[in-house]
Scaffold this motif. Structure first.
Motif, PDB file in Angstrom:
ATOM      1  N   UNK A   1      31.676   7.880 -21.257  1.00 26.73           N
ATOM      2  CA  UNK A   1      32.359   8.919 -20.467  1.00 26.73           C
ATOM      3  C   UNK A   1      31.426   9.631 -19.493  1.00 26.73           C
ATOM      4  N   UNK A   2      30.322   8.995 -19.157  1.00 31.47           N
ATOM      5  CA  UNK A   2      29.381   9.614 -18.224  1.00 31.47           C
ATOM      6  C   UNK A   2      28.734  10.855 -18.790  1.00 31.47           C
ATOM      7  N   UNK A   3      28.488  10.859 -20.111  1.00 37.29           N
ATOM      8  CA  UNK A   3      27.992  12.082 -20.748  1.00 37.29           C
ATOM      9  C   UNK A   3      26.562  12.431 -20.317  1.00 37.29           C
ATOM     10  N   UNK A   4      25.783  11.432 -19.893  1.00 35.62           N
ATOM     11  CA  UNK A   4      24.382  11.674 -19.543  1.00 35.62           C
ATOM     12  C   UNK A   4      24.086  11.510 -18.060  1.00 35.62           C
ATOM     13  N   UNK A   5      24.774  10.574 -17.406  1.00 33.85           N
ATOM     14  CA  UNK A   5      24.438  10.245 -16.015  1.00 33.85           C
ATOM     15  C   UNK A   5      25.710   9.920 -15.262  1.00 33.85           C
ATOM     16  N   UNK A   6      25.855  10.553 -14.097  1.00 33.71           N
ATOM     17  CA  UNK A   6      27.019  10.277 -13.255  1.00 33.71           C
ATOM     18  C   UNK A   6      26.657  10.599 -11.809  1.00 33.71           C
ATOM     19  N   UNK A   7      27.513  10.168 -10.905  1.00 34.25           N
ATOM     20  CA  UNK A   7      27.377  10.516  -9.490  1.00 34.25           C
ATOM     21  C   UNK A   7      28.605  11.332  -9.110  1.00 34.25           C
ATOM     22  N   UNK A   8      28.376  12.526  -8.602  1.00 31.34           N
ATOM     23  CA  UNK A   8      29.480  13.449  -8.327  1.00 31.34           C
ATOM     24  C   UNK A   8      30.220  13.104  -7.051  1.00 31.34           C
TER      25      UNK A   8
ATOM     26  N   UNK B   1       0.841  -1.206   0.000  1.00 28.77           N
ATOM     27  CA  UNK B   1       0.000   0.000   0.000  1.00 28.77           C
ATOM     28  C   UNK B   1       0.873   1.253   0.000  1.00 28.77           C
ATOM     29  N   UNK B   2       1.963   1.215   0.761  1.00 24.59           N
ATOM     30  CA  UNK B   2       2.894   2.345   0.793  1.00 24.59           C
ATOM     31  C   UNK B   2       3.517   2.565  -0.581  1.00 24.59           C
ATOM     32  N   UNK B   3       3.797   1.462  -1.299  1.00 22.71           N
ATOM     33  CA  UNK B   3       4.520   1.552  -2.563  1.00 22.71           C
ATOM     34  C   UNK B   3       3.630   1.789  -3.776  1.00 22.71           C
ATOM     35  N   UNK B   4       2.316   1.763  -3.599  1.00 21.14           N
ATOM     36  CA  UNK B   4       1.397   1.869  -4.741  1.00 21.14           C
ATOM     37  C   UNK B   4       1.685   3.077  -5.617  1.00 21.14           C
ATOM     38  N   UNK B   5       1.861   4.228  -4.985  1.00 24.75           N
ATOM     39  CA  UNK B   5       2.079   5.455  -5.754  1.00 24.75           C
ATOM     40  C   UNK B   5       3.415   5.522  -6.465  1.00 24.75           C
ATOM     41  N   UNK B   6       4.333   4.611  -6.118  1.00 16.02           N
ATOM     42  CA  UNK B   6       5.662   4.624  -6.727  1.00 16.02           C
ATOM     43  C   UNK B   6       5.821   3.591  -7.834  1.00 16.02           C
ATOM     44  N   UNK B   7       4.799   2.748  -8.039  1.00 19.81           N
ATOM     45  CA  UNK B   7       4.922   1.685  -9.035  1.00 19.81           C
ATOM     46  C   UNK B   7       5.187   2.257 -10.423  1.00 19.81           C
ATOM     47  N   UNK B   8       6.270   1.784 -11.036  1.00 25.37           N
ATOM     48  CA  UNK B   8       6.647   2.161 -12.408  1.00 25.37           C
ATOM     49  C   UNK B   8       6.781   3.669 -12.580  1.00 25.37           C
ATOM     50  N   UNK B   9       7.180   4.350 -11.502  1.00 25.30           N
ATOM     51  CA  UNK B   9       7.413   5.799 -11.547  1.00 25.30           C
ATOM     52  C   UNK B   9       8.917   6.044 -11.495  1.00 25.30           C
ATOM     53  N   UNK B  10       9.447   6.649 -12.543  1.00 27.64           N
ATOM     54  CA  UNK B  10      10.890   6.854 -12.673  1.00 27.64           C
ATOM     55  C   UNK B  10      11.360   7.986 -11.767  1.00 27.64           C
ATOM     56  N   UNK B  11      12.389   7.709 -10.959  1.00 31.63           N
ATOM     57  CA  UNK B  11      12.982   8.718 -10.088  1.00 31.63           C
ATOM     58  C   UNK B  11      14.490   8.755 -10.321  1.00 31.63           C
ATOM     59  N   UNK B  12      15.039   9.943 -10.328  1.00 28.62           N
ATOM     60  CA  UNK B  12      16.492  10.062 -10.441  1.00 28.62           C
ATOM     61  C   UNK B  12      17.136   9.628  -9.134  1.00 28.62           C
ATOM     62  N   UNK B  13      18.225   8.862  -9.191  1.00 30.59           N
ATOM     63  CA  UNK B  13      18.893   8.426  -7.956  1.00 30.59           C
ATOM     64  C   UNK B  13      19.449   9.613  -7.179  1.00 30.59           C
ATOM     65  N   UNK B  14      19.645   9.404  -5.893  1.00 32.54           N
ATOM     66  CA  UNK B  14      20.196  10.456  -5.037  1.00 32.54           C
ATOM     67  C   UNK B  14      21.639  10.769  -5.406  1.00 32.54           C
ATOM     68  N   UNK B  15      22.025  12.008  -5.146  1.00 29.62           N
ATOM     69  CA  UNK B  15      23.422  12.440  -5.265  1.00 29.62           C
ATOM     70  C   UNK B  15      23.900  12.756  -3.845  1.00 29.62           C
ATOM     71  N   UNK B  16      24.264  11.746  -3.072  1.00 23.50           N
ATOM     72  CA  UNK B  16      24.474  11.947  -1.631  1.00 23.50           C
ATOM     73  C   UNK B  16      25.644  12.851  -1.280  1.00 23.50           C
ATOM     74  N   UNK B  17      26.657  12.938  -2.154  1.00 26.92           N
ATOM     75  CA  UNK B  17      27.796  13.807  -1.843  1.00 26.92           C
ATOM     76  C   UNK B  17      27.580  15.222  -2.359  1.00 26.92           C
TER      77      UNK B  17
ATOM     78  N   UNK C   1      26.065   2.501  -6.091  1.00 23.64           N
ATOM     79  CA  UNK C   1      25.727   3.649  -6.938  1.00 23.64           C
ATOM     80  C   UNK C   1      25.573   4.965  -6.188  1.00 23.64           C
ATOM     81  N   UNK C   2      25.651   4.957  -4.859  1.00 26.85           N
ATOM     82  CA  UNK C   2      25.661   6.218  -4.099  1.00 26.85           C
ATOM     83  C   UNK C   2      27.026   6.447  -3.459  1.00 26.85           C
ATOM     84  N   UNK C   3      28.029   5.815  -4.064  1.00 24.31           N
ATOM     85  CA  UNK C   3      29.444   6.039  -3.738  1.00 24.31           C
ATOM     86  C   UNK C   3      29.842   5.538  -2.362  1.00 24.31           C
ATOM     87  N   UNK C   4      29.231   4.470  -1.911  1.00 23.01           N
ATOM     88  CA  UNK C   4      29.665   3.841  -0.664  1.00 23.01           C
ATOM     89  C   UNK C   4      31.142   3.441  -0.718  1.00 23.01           C
ATOM     90  N   UNK C   5      31.652   2.850  -1.833  1.00 21.94           N
ATOM     91  CA  UNK C   5      33.079   2.478  -1.855  1.00 21.94           C
ATOM     92  C   UNK C   5      34.005   3.675  -1.647  1.00 21.94           C
TER      93      UNK C   5
END
Length: 650
Positions: free
Chosen positions: A642-649, A313-329, A458-462
């Motif tokens: 070369x990360x021309x479209x998507x990267x994590x800073x 029920x919590x996830x209903x509104x998020x089904x198949x909804x595209x979100x950009x990943x976080x840029x934590x740094x 993908x959120x630069x944990x390493x």
């Protein structure tokens, strides 16, 4: 009336059941008959099926009104819109060798869709293409789609796939491809360029193809399932019922908001002893709709599913909804984001278990009252890991000294308030700094972090933990100790169309966080990249490259791959893990949705043909990014060079 409700507030379109009706020039009577019989809408032929443009001379055709089922005034606009799905004449054959039939078909298709659009119908059911070729049908429909408005077009496709021939080298393989109804749909939608207003009405017959073959359709834009009365069995009391496989399929359609339409003549007699007085089933002195027993059975299946679990029920509104990943740094999280993550009690329960086990391993029982363990929470946020660590210390009766390191100055304000509120001043030291820049006054026994993203790294944990590793003791413990990313090929037509609507390259080379729902998972996930902490060698790189080979089950049939679902599994400490990889996913955890790596051009894969996929994790001085491609069965473009479209800073 609706089939029922699974829980309060159930708004799924699959609650409503329709019925396919023959042509009737008295549309009000047709609608009243079926709605009073319990159905929510009718799939009705709009034009007299005996009409043929070629049978009329020019003078007659110019002066005579077309033989539609009444004028637009016979029903109110809301009745047309809510209770009628138009059915295009089933005789039309736009790819016929007979030129007269082909031209008649083109004219009638345009006339009927124009009339349906005039009535503001929400959808029209298109007849199944008659032969192997559907090029002219698609060409005519493409012209119509250019100026259609908001109406949906449902292409009727029978759910069938011949069994037995699965070898691409077999001479009968091409014949099977032609007979595979998915191939028919795939050809049609490719000719129509994946148009978002073209979807499928899947016709369910008495026999079903293999589970893998059926599974393809859950990634396709199926809007309706037409269940023929011939698909029903008879139970011990004489009522219609469905086989176990049919029940599972219909239930899956309900879960995917696919509307059910009952079609055909009744093939079950009402058992003796059925009362005609039930007001729910009868109208006007005991009358009962001849297909009511089929509707009742479908309602039983719908209601038997029970309420949705709280997490769904919590996830209903998020089904198949595209979100950009976080840029934590690069970005500081907002309070609302912190609050959402902090509600995930399962995640912090797993962290507490891991810390408790590490404390017990670190400090024997005989030293519990004298030895103080130094624990550093790096990326402390608003303090949930601090709380989990202190609860673990209390549970194991170990002494703890905590450093809470956080770079977001806004979260640090909340941390100070929390420490004061809980009376932790003597135990917790708050450090307002990036963990990569901080000079620790002492080394830690245990390093705890929650820097994982949907794809693990993908959120630069390493990179973050590499920077923090210098203040972990040589024999220190990192929680998490390792994590692995996974991918699997999927069909996801809705996601593909949503990305395509942007009409640029950038969106096709961006990885999105998305709650995958209307997707077909075509093969089991495989591991991609693994990271271990503490890092074995400071000289080792965080760049990665892997090549994967997926074998799609041969009984699936051909499939169209729109991209890859991405997941992770992490070992926090020893046997304590958490993750979202489907086979090992932590139950009831909602902090992470999968990640989706799209393909610019969907890849067609035949049965028995392996899918070869390449993934890279690339590192630069200021950013980290992924590149991906397919080399077999046909090469795709290299994505995100070369990360021309998507990267994590960094």
């Amino acid at each position: 009336m609706p089939l029922g409700e699974r829980h309060a507030g159930d708004k799924s379109e699959s609650r409503y059941c329709g019925v396919e009706a023959d042509f009737d020039d008295d549309m009000p009577n047709l609608l009243s008959f079926n709605v009073h019989g319990g159905f929510d809408f009718v799939v009705a032929t709009l034009m007299d099926p005996s009409y043929r443009p070629s049978l009329l001379d020019n003078e007659t055709s110019r002066s005579r009104a077309l033989p539609f089922a009444g004028s637009d005034l016979v029903l109110s606009p809301s009745q047309w819109s809510s209770h009628v799905v138009g059915k295009i004449s089933s005789w039309i054959d736009l790819d016929s060798e007979d030129e007269t039939l082909r031209k008649d078909s083109e004219i009638v298709l345009k006339q009927e869709i124009a009339w349906a659009s005039h009535l503001s119908l929400q959808a029209c059911l298109l007849p199944t293409p008659k032969g192997a070729s559907c090029a002219n049908y698609a060409k005519c429909l493409n012209q119509i789609l250019q100026n259609l408005g908001n109406m949906q077009l449902w292409l009727r496709i029978p759910l069938e796939k011949p069994e037995g021939v699965t070898d691409a080298n077999n001479p009968d393989f091409m014949e099977e491809r032609i007979n595979d109804s998915w191939e028919l749909w795939n050809s049609f939608r490719l000719l129509c360029e994946h148009h978002t207003q073209l979807s499928v009405a899947l016709e369910i017959l008495s026999s079903l193809p293999s589970a893998s073959s059926v599974g393809r359709w859950f990634g396709e834009p199926v809007r309706a399932a037409i269940v023929n009365t011939s698909a029903f069995l008879t139970n011990a009391k004489g009522y219609p019922c469905l086989s176990k496989r049919h029940q599972m399929l219909v239930t899956a359609f309900f879960n995917h908001s696919v509307q059910i339409v009952v079609s055909g003549q009744p093939v079950h007699s009402i058992p003796l002893g059925v009362s005609g007085s039930d007001s729910d089933n009868n109208v006007g002195g005991g009358w009962r709709h001849p297909l009511k027993s089929y509707l009742d059975y479908l309602a039983y299946l719908y209601q038997k599913m029970g309420p949705l679990p709280e997490q769904e029920r919590f996830e209903l509104g998020y089904r198949d909804y595209l979100q950009s990943p976080l840029q934590p740094l690069m970005d500081n999280l907002e309070a609302q984001t912190y609050e959402t993550f902090e509600k995930d009690t399962v995640k912090y329960s797993q962290y507490q278990r891991a810390v408790a086990k590490a404390l017990v391993d670190r400090v024997p029982d005989e030293n519990a009252s004298t030895v103080t363990t130094v624990l550093m929470v790096v990326g402390a946020g608003r303090g949930p890991l601090v709380r989990a660590s202190l609860q673990a210390a209390e549970e194991t009766e170990r002494k703890l000294k905590v450093y809470a390191v956080e770079k977001n100055p806004n979260a640090v304000v909340t941390l100070h308030s929390l420490v004061k509120l809980e009376g932790w001043e003597d135990v917790v030291t708050i450090v307002s700094s990036d963990m990569r820049d901080w000079d620790a006054p002492e080394k830690a026994d245990i390093l705890v972090s929650e820097l994982l993203g949907s794809f693990g790294d993908n959120e630069l944990s390493p990179e973050c933990l590499d920077g923090a590793q210098r203040f972990l003791k040589e024999d220190g413990i990192s929680i998490p100790s390792s994590y692995t990313s996974f991918i699997q090929p999927i069909t996801a037509c809705k996601l593909y169309n949503d990305i395509k609507s942007h009409k640029d390259l950038v969106h096709f080379e961006t990885a999105y966080v998305v709650k995958l729902h209307r997707v077909a998972r075509l093969a089991h996930p495989q591991p991609v990249f693994t990271f271990n902490h503490p890092k074995p060698s400071s000289e080792s790189s965080n760049e990665r490259y892997t090549k994967l080979l997926f074998d799609i089950p041969s009984d699936t049939g051909s499939a169209l791959i729109n991209g890859f679902g991405g997941y992770f599994d992490a070992t926090l400490y020893k046997d304590v893990h958490l993750g979202i990889e489907p086979a090992t996913a932590t139950p009831n955890m909602f902090s992470w949705f999968p990640i989706f790596f799209p393909l610019r051009t969907p890849i067609y894969v035949q049965p028995g043909t392996p899918l070869e996929v390449h993934f890279w994790r690339c590192c630069g001085s200021t950013k980290v990014w992924y590149e991906w491609c397919i080399t077999s069965p046909s090469p795709s473009p290299m994505h995100n060079t070369s990360g021309r479209s998507y990267w994590v800073g960094l």
